[in-house]
Design a protein around this motif. Structure first.
Motif, mmCIF file in Angstrom:
data_model
loop_
_atom_site.group_PDB
_atom_site.id
_atom_site.type_symbol
_atom_site.label_atom_id
_atom_site.label_comp_id
_atom_site.label_asym_id
_atom_site.label_seq_id
_atom_site.Cartn_x
_atom_site.Cartn_y
_atom_site.Cartn_z
ATOM 1 N N ASP A 69 -3.878 8.284 2.374
ATOM 2 C CA ASP A 69 -3.390 9.656 2.541
ATOM 3 C C ASP A 69 -3.492 10.035 4.010
ATOM 4 O OD1 ASP A 69 -2.858 10.148 -0.185
ATOM 5 O OD2 ASP A 69 -4.964 10.647 -0.546
ATOM 6 N N ILE A 70 -2.415 10.591 4.550
ATOM 7 C CA ILE A 70 -2.357 11.077 5.922
ATOM 8 C C ILE A 70 -2.340 12.600 5.847
ATOM 9 C CG2 ILE A 70 -1.060 11.060 8.082
ATOM 10 C CD1 ILE A 70 -2.044 8.268 7.292
ATOM 11 N N LEU A 71 -3.437 13.215 6.300
ATOM 12 C CA LEU A 71 -3.636 14.657 6.142
ATOM 13 C C LEU A 71 -3.760 15.365 7.490
ATOM 14 C CD1 LEU A 71 -6.358 13.942 3.547
ATOM 15 C CD2 LEU A 71 -4.254 15.129 2.970
ATOM 16 N N PRO A 72 -2.738 16.106 7.890
ATOM 17 C CA PRO A 72 -2.846 16.878 9.130
ATOM 18 C C PRO A 72 -3.896 17.980 8.967
ATOM 19 C CG PRO A 72 -0.565 16.683 8.433
ATOM 20 C CD PRO A 72 -1.405 16.208 7.306
ATOM 21 N N PRO A 73 -4.377 18.527 10.071
ATOM 22 C CA PRO A 73 -5.316 19.646 9.966
ATOM 23 C C PRO A 73 -4.645 20.819 9.246
ATOM 24 C CG PRO A 73 -5.081 18.915 12.251
ATOM 25 C CD PRO A 73 -4.081 18.181 11.444
ATOM 26 N N PHE A 74 -5.418 21.476 8.425
ATOM 27 C CA PHE A 74 -4.904 22.619 7.680
ATOM 28 C C PHE A 74 -5.425 23.897 8.318
ATOM 29 C CE2 PHE A 74 -4.884 19.167 4.643
ATOM 30 C CZ PHE A 74 -3.626 19.282 4.087
ATOM 31 N N ALA A 75 -4.568 24.919 8.367
ATOM 32 C CA ALA A 75 -4.958 26.215 8.902
ATOM 33 C C ALA A 75 -5.234 27.169 7.750
ATOM 34 C CB ALA A 75 -3.848 26.759 9.790
ATOM 35 N N GLY A 76 -5.919 28.213 8.042
ATOM 36 C CA GLY A 76 -6.166 29.236 7.037
ATOM 37 C C GLY A 76 -7.546 29.103 6.447
ATOM 38 N N ILE A 89 1.537 14.036 15.868
ATOM 39 C CA ILE A 89 0.782 14.527 14.710
ATOM 40 C C ILE A 89 -0.311 13.558 14.286
ATOM 41 C CG2 ILE A 89 0.982 15.169 12.270
ATOM 42 C CD1 ILE A 89 3.946 15.925 12.966
ATOM 43 N N LEU A 90 -0.005 12.281 14.229
ATOM 44 C CA LEU A 90 -0.911 11.289 13.659
ATOM 45 C C LEU A 90 -2.301 11.254 14.303
ATOM 46 C CD1 LEU A 90 -1.084 9.203 11.401
ATOM 47 C CD2 LEU A 90 -0.221 7.505 13.013
ATOM 48 N N PRO A 91 -2.440 11.384 15.619
ATOM 49 C CA PRO A 91 -3.787 11.347 16.202
ATOM 50 C C PRO A 91 -4.707 12.467 15.706
ATOM 51 C CG PRO A 91 -2.149 10.983 17.898
ATOM 52 C CD PRO A 91 -1.400 11.398 16.653
ATOM 53 N N ARG A 92 -4.137 13.557 15.221
ATOM 54 C CA ARG A 92 -4.934 14.680 14.732
ATOM 55 C C ARG A 92 -5.177 14.633 13.226
ATOM 56 N NH1 ARG A 92 -0.924 17.461 17.776
ATOM 57 N NH2 ARG A 92 -0.214 18.371 15.830
ATOM 58 N N CYS A 93 -4.579 13.673 12.553
ATOM 59 C CA CYS A 93 -4.658 13.604 11.090
ATOM 60 C C CYS A 93 -5.940 12.942 10.610
ATOM 61 C CB CYS A 93 -3.477 12.797 10.541
ATOM 62 S SG CYS A 93 -1.891 13.634 10.684
ATOM 63 N N THR A 133 0.849 -1.179 0.000
ATOM 64 C CA THR A 133 0.000 0.000 0.000
ATOM 65 C C THR A 133 0.888 1.233 0.000
ATOM 66 O OG1 THR A 133 -1.691 -1.169 1.281
ATOM 67 C CG2 THR A 133 -1.787 1.223 1.288
ATOM 68 N N ARG A 134 0.566 2.182 -0.856
ATOM 69 C CA ARG A 134 1.307 3.441 -0.879
ATOM 70 C C ARG A 134 0.667 4.378 0.137
ATOM 71 N NH1 ARG A 134 1.669 7.954 -5.486
ATOM 72 N NH2 ARG A 134 3.382 9.124 -4.575
ATOM 73 N N VAL A 135 1.487 4.907 1.046
ATOM 74 C CA VAL A 135 1.028 5.862 2.048
ATOM 75 C C VAL A 135 1.635 7.214 1.683
ATOM 76 C CG1 VAL A 135 0.993 6.484 4.487
ATOM 77 C CG2 VAL A 135 0.911 4.074 3.815
ATOM 78 N N ARG A 136 0.754 8.193 1.477
ATOM 79 C CA ARG A 136 1.222 9.548 1.172
ATOM 80 C C ARG A 136 1.029 10.422 2.404
ATOM 81 N NH1 ARG A 136 -1.553 11.304 -4.413
ATOM 82 N NH2 ARG A 136 -3.381 11.150 -3.041
ATOM 83 N N TYR A 137 2.051 11.226 2.683
ATOM 84 C CA TYR A 137 2.044 12.129 3.825
ATOM 85 C C TYR A 137 2.012 13.564 3.311
ATOM 86 C CZ TYR A 137 3.773 7.945 6.161
ATOM 87 O OH TYR A 137 3.919 6.668 6.637
ATOM 88 N N PHE A 138 1.274 14.408 4.006
ATOM 89 C CA PHE A 138 1.145 15.800 3.598
ATOM 90 C C PHE A 138 1.535 16.722 4.739
ATOM 91 C CE2 PHE A 138 -1.526 13.323 0.879
ATOM 92 C CZ PHE A 138 -1.363 13.903 -0.371
ATOM 93 N N ALA A 139 2.011 17.907 4.392
ATOM 94 C CA ALA A 139 2.318 18.989 5.331
ATOM 95 C C ALA A 139 3.185 18.499 6.497
ATOM 96 C CB ALA A 139 1.025 19.646 5.807
#
Length: 77
Positions: A69-76, A43-47, A2-8
């Motif tokens: 996809d692992i997506l952290p919370p985004f601001a803005g 970070i992971l628990p908030r993603c 499985t491909r896991v993509r990480y962001f931010a």
């Protein structure tokens, strides 16, 4: 595999945008990526986690999953 993509911030913690993993479940994947990349522990628990484009919050077998996809919370806004 499985491909896991990480962001931010998750990508910064891992030091890469993606990697190939072979864990059997989402719970196992979460534990394995934190063990491999300790900086993800805070970070992971908030993603948000997207599995083949669908958000999930619980455990799930990853037998036929191609992309996570692992997506952290985004601001803005």
């Amino acid at each position: 595999m499985t491909r896991v993509r990480y962001f931010a911030a998750a990508a910064e913690a891992v030091g890469a945008d993606s990697e190939e993993r072979n864990e059997a479940s989402l719970v196992a994947l979460r534990a394995a990526v934190v063990a491999a990349h300790p900086a993800l522990a805070d970070i992971l628990p908030r993603c948000a986690v997207m599995i083949d484009g669908v958000r999930t919050d619980g455990d799930l077998a990853l037998d036929d999953v191609e992309l996570i996809d692992i997506l952290p919370p985004f601001a803005g806004g």
